[in-house]
Design an enzyme around this catalytic site. Sequence first.
Site, PDB file in Angstrom:
ATOM      1  N   THR A 101       0.882  -1.171   0.000  1.00 35.35           N
ATOM      2  CA  THR A 101       0.000   0.000   0.000  1.00 35.35           C
ATOM      3  C   THR A 101       0.914   1.215   0.000  1.00 35.35           C
ATOM      4  O   THR A 101       1.594   1.487   0.985  1.00 35.35           O
ATOM      5  CB  THR A 101      -0.926   0.008   1.229  1.00 35.35           C
ATOM      6  N   LYS A 176      -7.376   1.552  -3.062  1.00 34.61           N
ATOM      7  CA  LYS A 176      -7.020   1.144  -1.692  1.00 34.61           C
ATOM      8  C   LYS A 176      -7.223   2.317  -0.724  1.00 34.61           C
ATOM      9  O   LYS A 176      -7.629   2.117   0.420  1.00 34.61           O
ATOM     10  CB  LYS A 176      -5.573   0.639  -1.648  1.00 34.61           C
ATOM     11  N   LYS A 244       0.001   5.310   8.514  1.00 38.33           N
ATOM     12  CA  LYS A 244       0.749   5.494   7.258  1.00 38.33           C
ATOM     13  C   LYS A 244      -0.230   5.582   6.092  1.00 38.33           C
ATOM     14  O   LYS A 244      -0.154   6.485   5.258  1.00 38.33           O
ATOM     15  CB  LYS A 244       1.725   4.325   7.081  1.00 38.33           C
TER      16      LYS A 244
END
Length: 295
Positions: A101, A176, A244
Amino acid sequence: MHQQISKVAFIGLGVMGYPMAGHLARAGLEVSVYNRTQAKARTWAEKFGGSHHPTPAEAAQGADLVLICVGNDDDVRQVTIGESGALSGMSAGSLLVDHTTATADLAAQLATTCRERDIGFIDAPVSGGQQGAENGVLTIMCGGQQADYERARPVLDHYARAISLMGPAGSGQLTKMVNQICIAGLVQGLAEGLHFAEQAGLDQQQVIDVISKGAAGSWQMENRHKTMIADEYEHGFAVDWMRKDLGICLEQARRLSARLPVTALVDQFYGDVQAMGGRRWDTSSLLRRLRIKED
């Protein structure tokens, strides 16, 4: 016409990559692996019968397809275009798939770099967590060229429940981001609901049994309510990783002029959890934050 993929390399054997690479070995593919901690790569090779290598470049040598699953943008750059990175070991006509990701910008950069070397590229972040990786039922969101996607798909099928090509390079990462935006608000809502039930003197399990059958039901509710009620968070998807991811979402949103007020708020709540010492706790630990605030 490209030949069928038989030799693959897997870079990054964390909680996701380790079982994902394992599914490929079990499927009969020839798998070479690289991991920053070499002992883990050695253990993997002993268990699954593949080969392990001291650099990404050596692992990628002769592979039809190289898959990456590491921590963040910097890690991806290091194992692809860095010294002894996978790209220096890959040959023209091969394919690079990044399951990390990361940012859509990085995906676009890698797609360009790969194209210059006649290497295909797919950004392919996953959803489903460690459990999904171990059970081979991940959801994979892809960005890239149709031909590259069609070529990679039979391999990705070995650990996926659903795979979709969302558009050009970067589209998988953008999708995502949508996934993480939706989860952030949902987990906070679930935490607040359980906290409210507890304060109201209700049986939390009984409440979940009833409301999970209706419109409030979700994957998070089904898979996390028991550990939340028990105040157990030493498992699952770490708060550090969620922060993150949400940082990536919020930065992209600023550039798109997309408004994410709830996501920004929940990101701050996760900052509180980190300050409580919960950097490695599961994301559902938002409930512990509420409980402690009330004490």
